[in-house]
Design an enzyme around this catalytic site. Structure first.
Site, PDB file in Angstrom:
ATOM      1  N   GLU A 167      35.368  -7.671  42.849  1.00 38.49           N
ATOM      2  CA  GLU A 167      36.098  -8.402  43.890  1.00 38.49           C
ATOM      3  C   GLU A 167      35.404  -9.704  44.304  1.00 38.49           C
ATOM      4  O   GLU A 167      35.050  -9.900  45.471  1.00 38.49           O
ATOM      5  CB  GLU A 167      36.321  -7.514  45.116  1.00 38.49           C
ATOM      6  CG  GLU A 167      37.123  -6.268  44.835  1.00 38.49           C
ATOM      7  CD  GLU A 167      37.437  -5.448  46.074  1.00 38.49           C
ATOM      8  OE1 GLU A 167      38.264  -4.524  45.966  1.00 38.49           O
ATOM      9  OE2 GLU A 167      36.872  -5.729  47.153  1.00 38.49           O
ATOM     10  N   GLU A 366      40.066   0.648  41.255  1.00 37.36           N
ATOM     11  CA  GLU A 366      40.013   1.217  42.607  1.00 37.36           C
ATOM     12  C   GLU A 366      41.424   1.365  43.146  1.00 37.36           C
ATOM     13  O   GLU A 366      42.268   0.488  42.966  1.00 37.36           O
ATOM     14  CB  GLU A 366      39.232   0.328  43.586  1.00 37.36           C
ATOM     15  CG  GLU A 366      37.742   0.283  43.396  1.00 37.36           C
ATOM     16  CD  GLU A 366      37.057  -0.619  44.421  1.00 37.36           C
ATOM     17  OE1 GLU A 366      37.579  -0.747  45.561  1.00 37.36           O
ATOM     18  OE2 GLU A 366      36.006  -1.190  44.091  1.00 37.36           O
TER      19      GLU A 366
END
Length: 465
Positions: A167, A366
Site C-alpha cells: 500500500e 488483503e
C-alpha cells in the site's frame, strides 16, 4: 446451494506485517523506526496507549503461530521483513539476530507446507533515514535498494514470492496529506515526491531481483479502492471519479504494471508546477522494470462527485480540489471501522486488471472485517463466534469466483489477518484475525469460529453457499 470451486493450487492464507506482529524484546538488536519514535513522542495518539513494542509477540511465538496457521488451512502466508530490524540504522551493518529470526521463521513455514510471501516495506521507515528526509530523499531510495538486495541474498533460497511495498499510497496520504502517519505533513508537492520515490525504489528493487537470477516472482501490494461516480450519466461526476482514481490508484498501479504514470495526474502536477525531482534515467528504469505479480488489497469503495464545495487552500493544493466525496445514502456499513461494505468492488477491481492491465497475474492480498469488542461473542468454550466475518468473506469470495470464471488471472485469496494484531494508531481497537490474541494473558492465541471455517474452505478449495 451453489458450489464455488476455485482453481487448482489456489493460494489460501492471510497477510500480516513485521511491525504489526513481531513485537520487541530486550537485546533483539532492532533499531528505531518512525512508529517506535512517534509512540514515544505522543503515546496518547494510540488507542489505549498500546505501542508497537506490545504487538502480537511473533518474534518469540512464531513456531506456535505457524502451527496455528496450519490448523486454519493456510498454504501461503504473507508477512514483511522489518527494515529497522535487519538494518538498525536503515543502512550499514546487518543485525545478525534478525537474520537468524527471519531464516528460522521462513523455514518453519516451509516445513509446515506454507509458502512464505515476503514484503519489503510496510510503513516502517527506519528513524535515522526519516530524520534525513525519509521517502523525500533520494538517499532513501538508494538505501532501500541496498536493503532489498540484502534480503534477496540472505533469504532468496527460502522465499520465492517477494513484494516491494504494501500500500505505498498510504505513506503518501498518511504522512504528507492527511496526518495519520508520521511525519504528519500536509504538502501535496512533498506527497508527489514521496510517491515518485516509492515507485522508483520499487522498480529498482525489481531490476536488482531479476539481475540476480533468483527463480521467483516479485511484485507489489496495492490497496485498489475503486472510485465510483455519484451519477454515471453525469460527465462531471465521471471526470471527478477518474481524477480521484488517478491520484489514489493509478499513480501506483500504472507505473507498476505499465511502466508509466496516468496522463491526468501528470497534467495536474505540471499545471501546479510541483513535478517531482528525478534523475535522467528514472522514467526509463520505471518503464523497463514492471511487476511479475500484483497483490490487491480491498476493503471499501470510494464514492465521488463533482467538486461542489469551496476550495480550501489553507494548506496549499490538495487532491480534493478536483472532486468531492459523496455520502451515498443507504449504504451497508461496518460501523466499527466506519467503512462501507460493498462486495462487488472486489469483482470490479479484478475485472479492471483483466480488461485494462493485460490480465496480469494477481491475487487478493488483503480483505477482511475489523470489529471492536469481539469478546462479546465468546461462547461457553471460549471461542469467538464471528459469523459476521464468515459472511463478509463468503460474500466477497463469491465475486472473486465470478471474476475468475470470466477469465481474470486471480490465483489466490489472503485475508487480513492471521491473528489479531496491532494496527498503527488504532492499536488493538478493531480485531481482524482468524485467531484471537488475549493481551491480558501474555498474548494467548485462540482460533475463532472463522478460523475453523476458513480451514474447511481451504481444504475443499471452495465452499457452498
Amino acid at each position: 446451494m451453489k458450489h464455488y470451486d476455485f482453481p487448482k493450487n489456489f493460494w489460501w492464507g492471510t497477510a500480516a506485517s513485521g511491525p504489526q506482529t513481531e513485537g520487541r524484546i530486550k537485546g533483539d538488536g532492532k533499531g528505531e523506526n518512525i512508529w517506535d519514535y512517534w509512540y514515544d513522542l505522543e503515546p496518547e495518539k494510540f488507542f489505549n496507549q498500546v505501542g508497537p513494542e506490545k504487538t502480537s509477540q511473533v518474534y518469540t511465538k512464531y513456531r506456535e503461530d505457524v502451527q496455528l496457521m496450519k490448523e486454519t488451512g493456510h498454504n501461503t502466508f504473507r508477512t514483511s521483513i522489518q527494515w529497522s530490524r535487519l538494518f538498525p540504522k536503515g543502512k550499514g551493518e546487518v543485525n545478525q539476530q534478525a537474520v537468524s529470526f527471519y531464516r528460522s521463521y521462513f523455514t518453519e513455514l516451509l516445513e509446515q507446507g506454507i509458502e512464505p510471501f515476503v514484503n519489503l516495506y510496510h510503513f516502517d521507515m527506519p528513524l535515522e533515514l526519516q530524520q534525513t528526509g525519509g521517502w523525500l530523499s533520494r538517499d532513501t531510495v538508494d538505501a532501500y535498494v541496498a536493503y532489498a538486495k540484502t534480503c534477496f541474498e540472505l533469504f532468496g533460497d527460502l522465499v520465492k514470492k517477494w513484494f516491494t511495498h504494501n500500500e505505498p499510497i498510504v505513506p503518501v496520504e498518511g504522512g504528507y496529506l492527511y496526518q495519520f502517519h508520521y511525519p504528519n505533513h500536509i504538502n501535496l508537492k512533498e506527497a508527489i515526491q514521496v510517491g515518485f520515490h516509492e515507485n522508483l525504489a520499487s522498480a529498482k528493487a525489481i531490476e536488482a531481483y531479476h539481475k540476480m537470477g533468483q527463480k521467483g516472482e516479485i511484485g507489489i501490494i496495492l490497496n485498489l479502492t475503486p472510485s465510483y461516480p455519484r451519477d454515471e450519466t453525469n460527465p462531471e461526476d465521471v471526470k471527478a471519479a477518474r481524477v480521484a482514481d488517478a491520484f489514489f490508484n493509478r499513480s501506483l498501479l500504472d507505473p507498476a504494471v505499465k511502466g508509466e504514470f496516468p496522463s491526468e495526474l501528470v497534467a495536474i502536477v505540471k499545471e501546479l508546477a510541483i513535478m517531482p525531482e528525478m534523475g535522467p534515467d528514472d522514467l526509463t528504469i520505471i518503464k523497463e522494470n514492471t511487476i511479475d505479480l500484483l497483490g490487491i488489497n480491498y476493503y471499501q469503495p470510494r464514492r465521488i462527485k463533482a467538486k461542489e464545495t469551496p476550495l480550501d487552500h489553507q494548506n496549499g493544493p490538495m487532491p480534493e480540489d478536483y472532486f468531492d466525496y459523496y455520502d451515498m445514502p443507504n449504504k451497508k456499513m461496518n460501523i466499527y471501522r466506519g467503512w462501507e461494505i460493498y462486495e462487488k468492488g472486489i469483482y470490479d477491481i479484478l475485472t479492471n486488471t483483466r480488461e485494462n492491465y493485460g490480465n496480469i497475474k494477481c491475487y487478493i492480498s488483503e480483505n477482511g472485517m475489523g470489529v471492536e469488542g469481539e469478546e462479546r461473542f465468546v461462547n461457553s468454550e471460549g471461542v469467538i463466534e464471528d459469523d459476521y466475518r464468515i459472511t463478509f468473506v463468503t460474500d466477497h469470495l463469491k465475486y472473486v469466483h465470478q471474476a475468475i470464471q470470466e477469465g481474470t488471472n486471480c490465483v489466490g485469496y489472503h485475508m487480513w489477518t492471521c491473528m489479531d494484531n496491532w494496527s498503527w494508531t488504532n492499536a488493538y481497537k478493531n480485531r481482524y484475525g482468524l485467531i484471537a490474541v488475549d493481551l491480558n494473558q501474555d498474548g494467548k492465541r485462540t482460533i475463532k469460529k472463522s478460523g475453523h471455517w476458513f480451514k474447511t474452505v481451504a481444504m475443499k478449495n471452495g465452499f457452498e453457499a
